[in-house]
Write a protein that holds these residues in place. Structure first.
Motif, PDB file in Angstrom:
ATOM      1  N   ALA A 165      -7.977 -19.496  -3.485  1.00  0.00           N
ATOM      2  CA  ALA A 165      -9.187 -18.768  -3.884  1.00  0.00           C
ATOM      3  C   ALA A 165      -9.870 -19.448  -5.064  1.00  0.00           C
ATOM      4  O   ALA A 165     -11.099 -19.529  -5.115  1.00  0.00           O
ATOM      5  CB  ALA A 165      -8.851 -17.320  -4.212  1.00  0.00           C
ATOM      6  N   ARG A 166      -9.082 -19.961  -6.004  1.00  0.00           N
ATOM      7  CA  ARG A 166      -9.651 -20.640  -7.175  1.00  0.00           C
ATOM      8  C   ARG A 166     -10.494 -21.839  -6.754  1.00  0.00           C
ATOM      9  O   ARG A 166     -11.603 -22.038  -7.238  1.00  0.00           O
ATOM     10  CB  ARG A 166      -8.521 -21.097  -8.099  1.00  0.00           C
ATOM     11  CG  ARG A 166      -9.031 -21.761  -9.360  1.00  0.00           C
ATOM     12  CD  ARG A 166      -7.966 -22.530 -10.043  1.00  0.00           C
ATOM     13  NE  ARG A 166      -7.629 -23.662  -9.154  1.00  0.00           N
ATOM     14  CZ  ARG A 166      -6.748 -24.597  -9.431  1.00  0.00           C
ATOM     15  NH1 ARG A 166      -6.068 -24.551 -10.531  1.00  0.00           N
ATOM     16  NH2 ARG A 166      -6.524 -25.587  -8.594  1.00  0.00           N
ATOM     17  N   ASP A 167      -9.993 -22.658  -5.821  1.00  0.00           N
ATOM     18  CA  ASP A 167     -10.743 -23.828  -5.358  1.00  0.00           C
ATOM     19  C   ASP A 167     -12.015 -23.419  -4.628  1.00  0.00           C
ATOM     20  O   ASP A 167     -13.061 -24.060  -4.771  1.00  0.00           O
ATOM     21  CB  ASP A 167      -9.865 -24.697  -4.449  1.00  0.00           C
ATOM     22  CG  ASP A 167      -8.728 -25.362  -5.200  1.00  0.00           C
ATOM     23  OD1 ASP A 167      -8.737 -25.328  -6.453  1.00  0.00           O
ATOM     24  OD2 ASP A 167      -7.831 -25.915  -4.536  1.00  0.00           O
ATOM     25  N   VAL A 168     -11.930 -22.342  -3.855  1.00  0.00           N
ATOM     26  CA  VAL A 168     -13.108 -21.846  -3.141  1.00  0.00           C
ATOM     27  C   VAL A 168     -14.162 -21.400  -4.149  1.00  0.00           C
ATOM     28  O   VAL A 168     -15.342 -21.758  -4.023  1.00  0.00           O
ATOM     29  CB  VAL A 168     -12.731 -20.695  -2.178  1.00  0.00           C
ATOM     30  CG1 VAL A 168     -13.968 -20.079  -1.544  1.00  0.00           C
ATOM     31  CG2 VAL A 168     -11.775 -21.198  -1.088  1.00  0.00           C
ATOM     32  N   LEU A 169     -13.761 -20.667  -5.165  1.00  0.00           N
ATOM     33  CA  LEU A 169     -14.718 -20.196  -6.178  1.00  0.00           C
ATOM     34  C   LEU A 169     -15.320 -21.342  -6.985  1.00  0.00           C
ATOM     35  O   LEU A 169     -16.503 -21.312  -7.314  1.00  0.00           O
ATOM     36  CB  LEU A 169     -14.060 -19.179  -7.106  1.00  0.00           C
ATOM     37  CG  LEU A 169     -13.830 -17.807  -6.481  1.00  0.00           C
ATOM     38  CD1 LEU A 169     -13.058 -16.911  -7.430  1.00  0.00           C
ATOM     39  CD2 LEU A 169     -15.147 -17.166  -6.089  1.00  0.00           C
ATOM     40  N   ILE A 170     -14.530 -22.358  -7.285  1.00  0.00           N
ATOM     41  CA  ILE A 170     -15.063 -23.518  -8.010  1.00  0.00           C
ATOM     42  C   ILE A 170     -16.106 -24.240  -7.146  1.00  0.00           C
ATOM     43  O   ILE A 170     -17.193 -24.586  -7.621  1.00  0.00           O
ATOM     44  CB  ILE A 170     -13.934 -24.481  -8.439  1.00  0.00           C
ATOM     45  CG1 ILE A 170     -13.077 -23.844  -9.537  1.00  0.00           C
ATOM     46  CG2 ILE A 170     -14.505 -25.819  -8.931  1.00  0.00           C
ATOM     47  CD1 ILE A 170     -11.805 -24.612  -9.860  1.00  0.00           C
ATOM     48  N   GLY A 171     -15.794 -24.454  -5.880  1.00  0.00           N
ATOM     49  CA  GLY A 171     -16.738 -25.100  -4.962  1.00  0.00           C
ATOM     50  C   GLY A 171     -18.025 -24.304  -4.820  1.00  0.00           C
ATOM     51  O   GLY A 171     -19.135 -24.861  -4.854  1.00  0.00           O
ATOM     52  N   ILE A 172     -17.890 -22.986  -4.679  1.00  0.00           N
ATOM     53  CA  ILE A 172     -19.070 -22.109  -4.566  1.00  0.00           C
ATOM     54  C   ILE A 172     -19.905 -22.179  -5.845  1.00  0.00           C
ATOM     55  O   ILE A 172     -21.129 -22.278  -5.795  1.00  0.00           O
ATOM     56  CB  ILE A 172     -18.628 -20.653  -4.294  1.00  0.00           C
ATOM     57  CG1 ILE A 172     -18.063 -20.514  -2.881  1.00  0.00           C
ATOM     58  CG2 ILE A 172     -19.787 -19.675  -4.497  1.00  0.00           C
ATOM     59  CD1 ILE A 172     -17.377 -19.184  -2.615  1.00  0.00           C
ATOM     60  N   THR A 173     -19.240 -22.143  -6.994  1.00  0.00           N
ATOM     61  CA  THR A 173     -19.955 -22.158  -8.278  1.00  0.00           C
ATOM     62  C   THR A 173     -20.742 -23.448  -8.463  1.00  0.00           C
ATOM     63  O   THR A 173     -21.917 -23.420  -8.869  1.00  0.00           O
ATOM     64  CB  THR A 173     -18.962 -21.961  -9.443  1.00  0.00           C
ATOM     65  OG1 THR A 173     -18.255 -20.729  -9.241  1.00  0.00           O
ATOM     66  CG2 THR A 173     -19.678 -21.930 -10.774  1.00  0.00           C
ATOM     67  N   ILE A 174     -20.133 -24.578  -8.170  1.00  0.00           N
ATOM     68  CA  ILE A 174     -20.817 -25.867  -8.327  1.00  0.00           C
ATOM     69  C   ILE A 174     -22.026 -25.949  -7.393  1.00  0.00           C
ATOM     70  O   ILE A 174     -23.134 -26.302  -7.818  1.00  0.00           O
ATOM     71  CB  ILE A 174     -19.844 -27.038  -8.089  1.00  0.00           C
ATOM     72  CG1 ILE A 174     -18.798 -27.087  -9.211  1.00  0.00           C
ATOM     73  CG2 ILE A 174     -20.593 -28.366  -7.975  1.00  0.00           C
ATOM     74  CD1 ILE A 174     -17.628 -28.015  -8.935  1.00  0.00           C
ATOM     75  N   ALA A 175     -21.823 -25.617  -6.116  1.00  0.00           N
ATOM     76  CA  ALA A 175     -22.920 -25.681  -5.140  1.00  0.00           C
ATOM     77  C   ALA A 175     -24.047 -24.729  -5.515  1.00  0.00           C
ATOM     78  O   ALA A 175     -25.233 -25.093  -5.474  1.00  0.00           O
ATOM     79  CB  ALA A 175     -22.395 -25.370  -3.740  1.00  0.00           C
ATOM     80  N   THR A 176     -23.684 -23.518  -5.894  1.00  0.00           N
ATOM     81  CA  THR A 176     -24.686 -22.516  -6.260  1.00  0.00           C
ATOM     82  C   THR A 176     -25.465 -22.942  -7.497  1.00  0.00           C
ATOM     83  O   THR A 176     -26.694 -22.813  -7.544  1.00  0.00           O
ATOM     84  CB  THR A 176     -24.007 -21.151  -6.505  1.00  0.00           C
ATOM     85  OG1 THR A 176     -23.324 -20.763  -5.316  1.00  0.00           O
ATOM     86  CG2 THR A 176     -25.009 -20.093  -6.879  1.00  0.00           C
ATOM     87  N   ALA A 177     -24.765 -23.459  -8.494  1.00  0.00           N
ATOM     88  CA  ALA A 177     -25.449 -23.902  -9.716  1.00  0.00           C
ATOM     89  C   ALA A 177     -26.478 -24.989  -9.414  1.00  0.00           C
ATOM     90  O   ALA A 177     -27.590 -24.967  -9.949  1.00  0.00           O
ATOM     91  CB  ALA A 177     -24.433 -24.397 -10.740  1.00  0.00           C
TER      92      ALA A 177
END
Length: 193
Positions: free
Chosen positions: A34-46
């Protein structure tokens, strides 16, 4: 700035509820931490939302004398977002298969998938709409936080319940929120014409 941050967080969180991005987040969470998924989502979204606020900022600056009309147009756009939400947004079989087949570095796989999925999505368009009138930095941070929070909720609920979110209820609640924001924007614009 704080008002823009709060407004964009709430609007984007609501826009993301029931969106295909939440389904992608749940799908990726079955394969990666879940941590890796959230990091990937955060970078893409930003990245996507930084581009969105840049577009909105320059539109707002170019048409500064027409803010009342922009507010009315934004209200109409929010009505369209509400209708789009009612229509629904589903994760296609192809998108689900890509999420399941992804190999390699998980953060890169998730980030790339989310970046591509969000281009032209209603959350990107809503962020542009907000950035036309609101503080660009607050809108950028708020829209990023709102989207990541909604996707984190999807991952958490998916793990907790082991099934999908109640789509119908979420869809109607999100659409109503868009319609309320639309009315507020239109009334604000009309009062300044």
């Amino acid at each position: 700035m704080w008002e823009s941050l709060l407004l964009s967080t709430v609007v984007i969180f609501v826009a993301e509820l029931g969106d295909k991005s939440q389904l992608m987040a749940m799908t990726f969470a079955t394969r990666y931490r879940a941590r890796d998924v959230l990091i990937g989502i955060t970078i893409a979204t930003a990245i996507v939302h930084l581009a969105s606020v840049a577009i909105g900022y320059f539109i707002g600056a170019a048409f500064e004398d027409y803010q009342a009309w922009i507010s009315i147009a934004a209200g109409v756009a929010f009505i369209a977002f509400g209708l789009w939400t009612l229509r629904g947004d589903e994760l296609t079989e192809e998108e689900a298969e890509k999420a399941q087949r992804s190999t390699g570095f998980s953060i890169l796989a998730v980030g790339t998938a989310f970046f591509l999925a969000e281009l032209g999505d209603k959350t990107m368009l809503a962020t542009i709409t907000l950035a036309v009138q609101e503080n660009w930095f607050g809108t950028w941070i708020g829209s990023t936080v709102g989207m990541v929070a909604a996707d984190a909720l999807a991952i958490w609920v998916g793990f907790l319940l082991g099934k999908r979110l109640p789509e119908r209820t979420i869809k109607y609640a999100a659409a109503i929120a868009f319609f309320v924001f639309a009315v507020v924007l239109i009334l604000e614009g009309v009062s300044h014409v």
